[in-house]
Design an enzyme around this catalytic site. Structure first.
Site, mmCIF file in Angstrom:
data_model
loop_
_atom_site.group_PDB
_atom_site.id
_atom_site.type_symbol
_atom_site.label_atom_id
_atom_site.label_comp_id
_atom_site.label_asym_id
_atom_site.label_seq_id
_atom_site.Cartn_x
_atom_site.Cartn_y
_atom_site.Cartn_z
ATOM 1 N N THR A 1 1.137 -1.264 0.351
ATOM 2 C CA THR A 1 0.162 -0.213 0.401
ATOM 3 C C THR A 1 1.150 1.130 -0.240
ATOM 4 O OG1 THR A 1 -1.848 -1.401 0.586
ATOM 5 C CG2 THR A 1 -2.170 1.057 1.112
ATOM 6 N N LYS B 1 0.000 5.077 8.028
ATOM 7 C CA LYS B 1 0.614 5.933 7.065
ATOM 8 C C LYS B 1 -0.068 5.601 5.979
ATOM 9 C CE LYS B 1 2.189 2.665 4.753
ATOM 10 N NZ LYS B 1 1.906 1.380 3.729
ATOM 11 N N LYS C 1 -7.682 1.233 -3.077
ATOM 12 C CA LYS C 1 -7.194 0.518 -1.122
ATOM 13 C C LYS C 1 -7.134 2.055 0.052
ATOM 14 C CE LYS C 1 -5.101 -2.012 2.184
ATOM 15 N NZ LYS C 1 -3.993 -2.348 1.927
#
Length: 290
Positions: free
Chosen positions: A97, A240, A172
């Site tokens: 990701t 993150k 995502k």
């Protein structure tokens, strides 16, 4: 069977690479900590290599699952990077990701080197990786995706191309945005139940059968009530990811007020010492603040 390389043997990559080997593929692995790669080879067979460049030699497909933008650049670029060792026409599949910006950068670099590139972040957590039940959201050129899909299907319950390069990473982001709101909503519901003197498990049993039901409720409510937060994706990694979402929203004009708020709640969890707790620890935050 194909000759494959897998770069990154963390909690996700280790079992994903294992599924490829169990399916009969010739797999060479690379991990920044060589002892982890040696352990994988001892368990699964195959081979390991000391650099990404050496790991990918002769590979038809190279899969990567590392930590962040900088980690991905480090395994792709430079004299010891994967792109320097891949044969012309080979395909790099990124399961990390990362930001849409680094995806655009590496897609361009791959094309310039005569390589193919698919961004393919995953959802399903460690359990999904171990059980071969990941959801994989992909971006890239359609013929390239079509060739790579059978390999990804080995550890997927669903693998789908969403659109052009970068579309997988954008999807995502949607996934993480949805999860953030869902976990906060579940945490508030369980917190409210406790304050009202209700049996949390009984409440979940009833409301899970209606519109309030969710994967988070089915898989995390009991551990949340038991004050156990070692069952999934860590808060540090979620922050993150949410940082990527919020930065991208600033760029494309999307309004994400709930996501921004929940990101700050996760910051509170980090201050509580919960950097490695799973994302359902938002409930612990509410318990702590009363």
């Amino acid at each position: 069977m194909a000759k494959l390389a897998f770069l990154g043997l963390g909690v996700m990559g280790y079992p994903m690479a294992g599924h490829l080997r169990a399916a009969g593929h010739d797999v060479t692995v690379y991990n920044r900590t060589a002892a982890k790669a040696d352990k994988w080879v001892a368990q699964h067979g195959g081979a390991s290599a000391p650099t990404p460049r050496e790991a990918v030699a002769g590979a038809d497909f190279v899969m990567a699952c590392v930590g962040n933008d900088d980690d991905l650049r480090s395994v792709c670029l430079g004299t010891d990077g994967a792109f320097a060792g891949m044969a012309s026409g080979a395909t790099f599949v990124d399961h990390t990701t990362v930001s849409a910006a680094v995806t655009a950068e590496l897609y361009a670099a791959a094309n310039e080197a005569g390589l193919n590139y698919v961004d393919a972040p995953v959802s399903g957590g460690q359990a999904g990786a171990e059980n071969g039940q990941l959801s994989i959201m992909c971006g890239g050129d359609a013929p390239i995706y079509d060739a790579a899909e059978p390999v990804m299907q080995i550890y997927a319950k669903l693998c789908r191309r969403i659109g052009a390069s970068g579309s997988g990473q954008m999807t995502k982001m949607c996934n993480q945005i949805a999860i953030a709101g869902l976990v906060q909503g579940l945490s508030e519901a369980l917190h409210f139940a406790e304050k009202a003197g209700l049996d949390g498990r009984a409440v979940v049993e009833v409301i899970s059968q209606g519109a309030a039901g969710s994967w988070q409720m089915a898989n995390r409510s009991e551990t949340m009530l038991d004050d156990q937060f070692e069952h999934g994706f860590a808060v540090d990694w979620m922050r993150k990811d949410l940082g990527i979402c919020l930065k991208t929203a600033d760029e494309n004009g999307a309004s994400l007020p709930v996501t921004a708020l929940v990101d700050q709640f996760y910051k509170d969890v980090q201050k509580m010492g919960g950097s490695r707790w799973d994302t359902s620890s938002l409930f612990k935050r509410l318990r702590e603040i009363g």
